[in-house]
Design a protein around this motif. Structure first.
Motif, mmCIF file in Angstrom:
data_model
loop_
_atom_site.group_PDB
_atom_site.id
_atom_site.type_symbol
_atom_site.label_atom_id
_atom_site.label_comp_id
_atom_site.label_asym_id
_atom_site.label_seq_id
_atom_site.Cartn_x
_atom_site.Cartn_y
_atom_site.Cartn_z
ATOM 1 N N ASP A 61 63.910 53.190 77.271
ATOM 2 C CA ASP A 61 64.806 52.704 76.450
ATOM 3 C C ASP A 61 65.225 53.594 75.314
ATOM 4 O O ASP A 61 66.024 52.992 74.603
ATOM 5 C CB ASP A 61 63.987 51.448 75.807
ATOM 6 C CG ASP A 61 63.825 50.598 76.541
ATOM 7 O OD1 ASP A 61 64.301 50.147 77.795
ATOM 8 O OD2 ASP A 61 62.666 49.675 76.475
ATOM 9 N N LEU A 62 64.938 54.881 75.392
ATOM 10 C CA LEU A 62 65.402 55.877 74.646
ATOM 11 C C LEU A 62 66.850 55.913 74.338
ATOM 12 O O LEU A 62 67.669 55.983 75.491
ATOM 13 C CB LEU A 62 65.050 57.207 74.827
ATOM 14 C CG LEU A 62 63.620 57.667 74.355
ATOM 15 C CD1 LEU A 62 63.154 59.109 74.956
ATOM 16 C CD2 LEU A 62 63.565 57.832 72.984
ATOM 17 N N GLY A 63 67.484 55.944 73.265
ATOM 18 C CA GLY A 63 68.861 56.030 73.202
ATOM 19 C C GLY A 63 69.484 54.443 73.379
ATOM 20 O O GLY A 63 70.758 54.595 72.858
ATOM 21 N N ASP A 64 68.748 53.605 73.696
ATOM 22 C CA ASP A 64 69.486 52.046 73.595
ATOM 23 C C ASP A 64 69.268 51.490 72.378
ATOM 24 O O ASP A 64 68.514 51.012 71.776
ATOM 25 C CB ASP A 64 68.412 51.271 74.654
ATOM 26 C CG ASP A 64 69.267 49.850 74.770
ATOM 27 O OD1 ASP A 64 70.177 49.517 74.093
ATOM 28 O OD2 ASP A 64 68.809 49.171 75.595
ATOM 29 N N TYR A 418 55.679 47.999 67.472
ATOM 30 C CA TYR A 418 56.665 48.028 66.457
ATOM 31 C C TYR A 418 57.922 49.114 66.739
ATOM 32 O O TYR A 418 57.499 50.197 67.039
ATOM 33 C CB TYR A 418 56.110 48.404 64.945
ATOM 34 C CG TYR A 418 56.954 47.997 63.846
ATOM 35 C CD1 TYR A 418 56.917 46.959 63.028
ATOM 36 C CD2 TYR A 418 57.994 48.932 63.477
ATOM 37 C CE1 TYR A 418 57.559 46.581 61.829
ATOM 38 C CE2 TYR A 418 59.010 48.514 62.365
ATOM 39 C CZ TYR A 418 58.885 47.374 61.649
ATOM 40 O OH TYR A 418 59.375 47.064 60.533
ATOM 41 N N ARG A 419 59.146 48.797 66.900
ATOM 42 C CA ARG A 419 59.977 49.467 67.515
ATOM 43 C C ARG A 419 60.813 50.154 66.250
ATOM 44 O O ARG A 419 61.163 49.357 65.415
ATOM 45 C CB ARG A 419 61.105 48.755 68.379
ATOM 46 C CG ARG A 419 62.018 49.800 68.865
ATOM 47 C CD ARG A 419 63.063 49.044 69.974
ATOM 48 N NE ARG A 419 62.501 48.361 71.144
ATOM 49 C CZ ARG A 419 62.355 46.985 71.412
ATOM 50 N NH1 ARG A 419 62.770 46.296 70.294
ATOM 51 N NH2 ARG A 419 61.888 46.501 72.316
ATOM 52 N N ILE A 420 60.944 51.445 66.450
ATOM 53 C CA ILE A 420 61.844 52.234 65.471
ATOM 54 C C ILE A 420 63.220 52.530 66.439
ATOM 55 O O ILE A 420 63.087 52.961 67.470
ATOM 56 C CB ILE A 420 61.147 53.410 64.864
ATOM 57 C CG1 ILE A 420 59.873 52.931 64.233
ATOM 58 C CG2 ILE A 420 62.160 54.196 64.259
ATOM 59 C CD1 ILE A 420 60.202 52.973 62.618
ATOM 60 N N ARG A 421 64.437 52.523 65.795
ATOM 61 C CA ARG A 421 65.586 52.581 66.650
ATOM 62 C C ARG A 421 65.789 54.104 67.167
ATOM 63 O O ARG A 421 65.935 54.291 68.113
ATOM 64 C CB ARG A 421 66.990 52.204 65.758
ATOM 65 C CG ARG A 421 67.948 51.976 66.878
ATOM 66 C CD ARG A 421 69.056 51.144 66.148
ATOM 67 N NE ARG A 421 68.750 49.875 65.797
ATOM 68 C CZ ARG A 421 68.880 49.468 64.461
ATOM 69 N NH1 ARG A 421 69.201 50.129 63.432
ATOM 70 N NH2 ARG A 421 68.536 48.233 64.233
#
Ligand SMILES: CCCCCCCCCCCCCC(=O)SCCNC(=O)CCNC(=O)[C@H](O)C(C)(C)COP(=O)(O)OP(=O)(O)OC[C@H]1O[C@@H](n2cnc3c(N)ncnc32)[C@H](O)[C@@H]1OP(=O)(O)O
Length: 434
Positions: A61-64, A418-421
């Motif tokens: 999901d990197l960059g999404d 916890y997601r960080i963009r």
């Protein structure tokens, strides 16, 4: 071999990695290079059988940028949290470690002293003291059930350990109650048997039972997915010993006596009003710190109880100093470091390296450079061999000038559920984990 990258080309000796990680050396870590590094580890096809099943940022999901920041999974009803512990392999059993008990604390201490984090070359191993462990594991509101051990059923020998302590961590504008996970350790003889995932699942279950759904942790290894990657810097205080034990090397065209001279520090601190923090300073230090930490993207949300616990000086554990204006008695600046020795493995002359680790520092009036130089002076006076600092917060502003050299240890910061963009720069982090 020690650090083979005297990259600055300065006449200084080059510090070796502290025992904190094993990624290759890299000096300027930017957002792009972090993402590239993580993608490299992904594209070489490294599978993470366990971590791919967990609510953490995934490499794919990197960059999404369409994914929202915040919780990855919603909490479930407490009644739906698994009530019984995860199953361990046959010969092992769970134990809750009562760190107040001298006997139990000694068992944990021995396990970590012999099996915890080493540097890449296996020259040094962290040697957290018992007082340090008691301090690290009993902050305000701690849960004894989060201090988890694994024993061999037949001999009762302690062979694995993992801990959590509760903390409030602010991410941008949200203060989230989290567990800080630390001291994951599996006895050397039991490595690579997939015990670590069971331990992580068990601590997760026990954290969930307290209605807490997020966690923060750091590691020297790359896992899915760092929120930031930091670097350790080392400032020699006792260069001769550091060179003798292989922590650093004599720089090119340097003699020992020139090296000793290079790192020499004055006997006394220079800032008027610089003194040790005391109990009555807790409210003022709390205000100073809260104000300072508010500028970072990720930082602890500290109240007076936390500051009393984490920052009031404790011998051989944590040191805190502040500047009280001689005229107004206002407290304007603060610095602190914790004590984490490493065992020196296989050296005839020395068995222990006494290291200070920069903790939280705040400057509002005294220049940060001068404040940290005073911190180096007191550390030297108290017989520390080396002063270590991460490139978090505003530390970059003093590292080079105060003769810190880059180590080749990297420290990756992680959040669970916890997601960080996108990855943060180290200077956006206001958090130091032990
Ligand atoms: C809501 C609450 C949530 C709470 C939990 C939040 C998460 C907390 C996470 C923990 C934060 C800890 C913070 C600290 O304490 S960091 C300090 C870690 N300790 C050490 O480095 C001490 C020396 N090493 C050891 O004791 C062992 O090598 C350890 C125990 C580290 C692994 O044992 P072993 O070598 O025998 O391996 P295995 O066969 O059992 O298991 C292999 C799997 O484990 C994954 N692995 C390896 N190292 C780490 C690591 N440092 N963090 C997370 N995962 C790690 C690995 O990628 C693989 O998964 P996958 O790649 O296949 O998927």
């Amino acid at each position: 071999m020690v650090d083979s990258n005297p990259s600055s080309g300065s006449p200084e000796d080059t510090p070796n990695p502290n025992p904190d990680g094993n990624a290759p050396s890299e000096n300027d870590l930017t957002l792009d290079s972090l993402s590239q590094k993580v993608q490299e580890s992904f594209s070489v096809g490294k599978k993470h059988k366990f971590w791919e099943t967990q609510p953490v940022g995934q490499f794919k999901d990197l960059g999404d940028n369409s994914l929202p920041e915040g919780s990855i999974e919603d909490p479930i009803l407490l009644s739906e949290v698994k009530q019984e512990p995860y199953k361990l392999p046959n010969l092992y059993e769970w134990t809750t470690c009562d760190i107040d008990s001298e006997e139990m604390c000694t068992e944990v201490y021995n396990l970590l002293t012999n099996n915890y984090v080493e540097d890449d070359e296996n020259m040094f191993r962290f040697n957290y003291s018992k007082e340090f462990l008691r301090w690290a594991l009993r902050p305000p509101g701690y849960f004894r059930s989060w201090h988890i051990g694994v024993r061999v059923i037949s001999s009762k020998k302690l062979v694995a350990f993992i801990t959590g302590v509760p903390s409030r961590i602010r991410v941008r504008n949200d203060v989230v109650i989290m567990a800080e996970i630390n001291f994951l350790c599996v006895h050397k003889k039991l490595r690579s048997k997939r015990l670590a995932p069971v331990m992580i699942k068990e601590v997760t279950r026990r954290v969930h039972l307290e209605n807490i759904w997020q966690a923060a942790y750091t590691a020297g290894v790359v896992l899915p997915t760092p929120i930031s990657t930091c670097q350790y810097w080392h400032r020699s205080l006792n260069p001769k010993k550091l060179i003798d034990v292989g922590f650093s090397r004599l720089g090119a065209r340097m003699t020992m006596s020139r090296t000793i001279k290079l790192y020499k520090l004055p006997e006394s601190t220079v800032t008027p009003g610089f003194r040790k923090m005391e109990l009555h300073d807790v409210p003022a230090v709390t205000r100073l710190l809260r104000d300072y930490l508010s500028q970072f993207v990720v930082a602890p949300d500290l109240d007076e109880n936390d500051v009393e616990h984490w920052l009031l000086p404790k011998e051989n554990v944590v040191n805190s100093y502040l500047v009280e204006s001689p005229e107004t008695h206002v407290i304007t600046d603060f610095c602190s470091f914790y004590t984490l020795p490493s065992t020196i493995l296989g050296n005839q002359n020395y068995s222990s390296l006494k290291a200070a680790y920069s903790y939280y520092n705040v400057s509002t009036k005294t220049p940060l450079l001068q404040l940290m130089n005073d911190a180096l002076i007191v550390a030297k006076r108290n017989d520390y061999d080396v002063f270590n600092a991460l490139d978090v917060m505003q530390n970059e502003s003093f590292l080079k000038e105060l003769k810190f050299g880059p180590g080749d240890g990297k420290l990756h910061y992680y959040l669970y559920n916890y997601r960080i963009r996108s990855a943060l720069r180290p200077s956006e982090l206001g958090l130091v984990l032990l």
